[in-house]
Design a protein around this motif. Structure first.
Motif, PDB file in Angstrom:
ATOM      1  N   VAL A  37      18.989 -28.816 -33.752  1.00 43.62           N
ATOM      2  CA  VAL A  37      19.931 -28.363 -34.774  1.00 43.62           C
ATOM      3  C   VAL A  37      19.956 -29.402 -35.889  1.00 43.62           C
ATOM      4  CG1 VAL A  37      22.306 -27.728 -35.288  1.00 43.62           C
ATOM      5  CG2 VAL A  37      21.317 -27.143 -33.068  1.00 43.62           C
ATOM      6  N   VAL A  42      19.351 -23.909 -36.564  1.00 43.15           N
ATOM      7  CA  VAL A  42      18.545 -24.058 -35.357  1.00 43.15           C
ATOM      8  C   VAL A  42      17.073 -23.887 -35.723  1.00 43.15           C
ATOM      9  CG1 VAL A  42      18.051 -23.154 -33.053  1.00 43.15           C
ATOM     10  CG2 VAL A  42      20.410 -23.219 -33.890  1.00 43.15           C
ATOM     11  N   VAL A  76      16.054 -12.965 -32.935  1.00 45.36           N
ATOM     12  CA  VAL A  76      17.306 -13.241 -33.637  1.00 45.36           C
ATOM     13  C   VAL A  76      18.484 -12.640 -32.880  1.00 45.36           C
ATOM     14  CG1 VAL A  76      18.578 -12.871 -35.777  1.00 45.36           C
ATOM     15  CG2 VAL A  76      16.145 -13.407 -35.860  1.00 45.36           C
ATOM     16  N   THR A  78      18.948 -12.436 -29.816  1.00 46.30           N
ATOM     17  CA  THR A  78      19.309 -13.207 -28.618  1.00 46.30           C
ATOM     18  C   THR A  78      19.941 -14.552 -28.930  1.00 46.30           C
ATOM     19  OG1 THR A  78      17.092 -14.180 -28.508  1.00 46.30           O
ATOM     20  CG2 THR A  78      17.454 -12.133 -27.286  1.00 46.30           C
ATOM     21  N   VAL A  79      19.839 -15.015 -30.173  1.00 42.29           N
ATOM     22  CA  VAL A  79      20.363 -16.345 -30.504  1.00 42.29           C
ATOM     23  C   VAL A  79      21.572 -16.299 -31.424  1.00 42.29           C
ATOM     24  CG1 VAL A  79      18.121 -17.438 -30.189  1.00 42.29           C
ATOM     25  CG2 VAL A  79      18.764 -16.622 -32.452  1.00 42.29           C
ATOM     26  N   SER A  80      21.826 -15.162 -32.068  1.00 43.40           N
ATOM     27  CA  SER A  80      22.973 -15.074 -32.970  1.00 43.40           C
ATOM     28  C   SER A  80      23.378 -13.617 -33.135  1.00 43.40           C
ATOM     29  CB  SER A  80      22.636 -15.676 -34.341  1.00 43.40           C
ATOM     30  OG  SER A  80      21.630 -14.919 -34.978  1.00 43.40           O
ATOM     31  N   PRO A  81      24.625 -13.349 -33.535  1.00 40.89           N
ATOM     32  CA  PRO A  81      25.069 -11.972 -33.772  1.00 40.89           C
ATOM     33  C   PRO A  81      24.270 -11.334 -34.906  1.00 40.89           C
ATOM     34  CG  PRO A  81      26.941 -13.487 -33.641  1.00 40.89           C
ATOM     35  CD  PRO A  81      25.713 -14.334 -33.714  1.00 40.89           C
ATOM     36  N   ASP A  83      23.679  -9.402 -38.209  1.00 39.98           N
ATOM     37  CA  ASP A  83      24.403  -9.168 -39.462  1.00 39.98           C
ATOM     38  C   ASP A  83      23.356  -8.945 -40.554  1.00 39.98           C
ATOM     39  OD1 ASP A  83      23.498 -11.767 -40.403  1.00 39.98           O
ATOM     40  OD2 ASP A  83      25.063 -12.640 -39.154  1.00 39.98           O
ATOM     41  N   VAL A  86      20.071 -10.966 -41.042  1.00 36.73           N
ATOM     42  CA  VAL A  86      18.930 -10.802 -40.138  1.00 36.73           C
ATOM     43  C   VAL A  86      17.756 -10.156 -40.865  1.00 36.73           C
ATOM     44  CG1 VAL A  86      18.136  -9.621 -38.064  1.00 36.73           C
ATOM     45  CG2 VAL A  86      20.372 -10.734 -38.084  1.00 36.73           C
ATOM     46  N   LEU A 142      20.469 -18.456 -43.885  1.00 41.05           N
ATOM     47  CA  LEU A 142      21.434 -19.298 -43.173  1.00 41.05           C
ATOM     48  C   LEU A 142      22.467 -19.884 -44.135  1.00 41.05           C
ATOM     49  CD1 LEU A 142      19.148 -21.257 -40.659  1.00 41.05           C
ATOM     50  CD2 LEU A 142      20.561 -19.244 -40.220  1.00 41.05           C
ATOM     51  N   LYS A 145      24.884 -17.158 -44.991  1.00 37.63           N
ATOM     52  CA  LYS A 145      25.715 -16.876 -43.821  1.00 37.63           C
ATOM     53  C   LYS A 145      26.756 -17.952 -43.587  1.00 37.63           C
ATOM     54  CE  LYS A 145      25.091 -15.776 -38.904  1.00 37.63           C
ATOM     55  NZ  LYS A 145      24.094 -15.638 -37.823  1.00 37.63           N
ATOM     56  N   ALA A 147      25.944 -20.820 -42.124  1.00 43.27           N
ATOM     57  CA  ALA A 147      25.521 -21.628 -40.979  1.00 43.27           C
ATOM     58  C   ALA A 147      24.977 -22.978 -41.411  1.00 43.27           C
ATOM     59  CB  ALA A 147      24.461 -20.880 -40.169  1.00 43.27           C
TER      60      ALA A 147
END
Length: 328
Positions: A37, A42, A76, A78-81, A83, A86, A142, A145, A147
């Motif tokens: 990170v 990530v 994507v 599996t690692v983040s919600p 939206d 993506v 990112l 978003k 992040a």
């Protein structure tokens, strides 16, 4: 009947696309085992899906690009919600290998990697230029978003770009050379012994380098040069992959020569090593292969010329030169 025929033609293509998506997802899960990170984003030091994607486009065709998009969506998810951002990440991860493929095709790239120009093209266009797309779109999404903070944009961008570029430099040559490898016949025993010794020495030298707190990572380069000179890309590409995997584990854990370094410092040193090792293996292998090809063509031309001389003047090609009595 027409519809049945169309389905039969579409079924292999659909299976190929789904297969690429599955391999993309599986390799991504492996890559995420060593995720880091940086500034909230990530990223991975080595992202195998980019190398797999470009290899598939080069070997199978551009029509397989939907498999890259589906694989990215699965990763994507599996690692983040999920939206709207993506879609931008999917676009970046899909467009990057597609752009790399189009640029390589434009310059006449050959998948055999038997010319120096092919090695340079894969490095400059496939890895360095093509992966600018995925790094820019991915990091931008990112940022939108939230992040990644604004001040951490370039750190995340560089890490993203380096991970994707390493995927091209490390994975793509390995997959391309695997396509041309055939089980060798009539190979002398000493060649098998040398290959086994190369594998053992590669592991031993790399383990010593990553366990010592001294800066001994440069010791891997003589081994890579040995592999490239003696076995060309078929030997150098697996060595680079092995070295990269072992060094990545040490860098992410900050052990050995990476002890006491910040995450950013460790990633910079790691990517410098990986890039240098991959470039050395790829370009040196291409040079040796090109020289061997030229020598083979010269020998073949000499053999054909000798046959022509024998047909025109039997026995002349076997006469000693210079002739007896010639003072020169």
């Amino acid at each position: 009947m027409v519809r049945t025929g169309e389905l039969r033609r579409l079924a292999p293509a659909a299976l190929t696309i789904l297969g690429l998506a599955g391999v993309y997802y599986g390799s991504a899960r492996i890559g995420l085992l060593e995720q880091v990170v940086i500034s909230g984003g990530v990223v991975t030091p080595l992202w195998p899906p980019t190398g797999i994607s470009l290899s598939c486009l080069l070997l199978v065709g551009l029509w397989t690009w939907p498999g890259i998009a589906l694989g990215t969506l699965g990763v994507v998810a599996t690692v983040s919600p999920l939206d709207p951002t993506v879609l931008g990440i999917m676009a970046g991860n899909t467009l990057a290998p597609v752009c790399a493929f189009l640029m390589l095709r434009r310059v006449g790239f050959r998948t055999a990697l038997d010319r120096l120009r092919d090695g340079v093209a894969l490095v400059a266009l496939g890895a360095f230029a093509g992966m600018l797309v995925s790094a820019t779109l991915g990091t931008g999404m990112l940022l939108l978003k939230g992040a990644v903070p604004g001040g951490g944009f370039w750190r995340t961008w560089v890490a993203w770009w380096a991970g994707d570029a390493m995927g091209i430099l490390v994975i793509t040559p390995l997959l391309l050379v695997c396509r041309t490898i055939r089980w060798p016949r009539g190979v002398p025993g000493y060649r098998w012994a040398e290959a086994a010794a190369l594998l053992v020495v590669t592991v031993a030298v790399t383990v010593i380098a990553i366990r010592s707190e001294l800066s001994l990572l440069f010791l891997v380069f003589p081994v890579i040069v040995w592999a490239a000179l003696r076995f060309q890309l078929a030997g150098a590409a697996p060595c680079v992959l092995l070295v990269s995997v072992l060094v990545i584990r040490a860098a992410t854990a900050r052990t050995g020569p990476f002890r006491g370094q910040s995450l950013l410092e460790a990633m910079v040193n790691l990517q410098a090593l990986n890039a240098s090792a991959a470039l050395t293996a790829l370009l040196l292998s291409a040079i040796v292969t090109e020289q061997n090809t030229i020598r083979h063509k010269v020998e073949q031309a000499c053999s054909e010329l000798a046959e022509v001389v024998d047909r025109l003047a039997p026995g002349e090609s076997r006469r000693r030169w210079p002739p007896d009595g010639d003072p020169t």
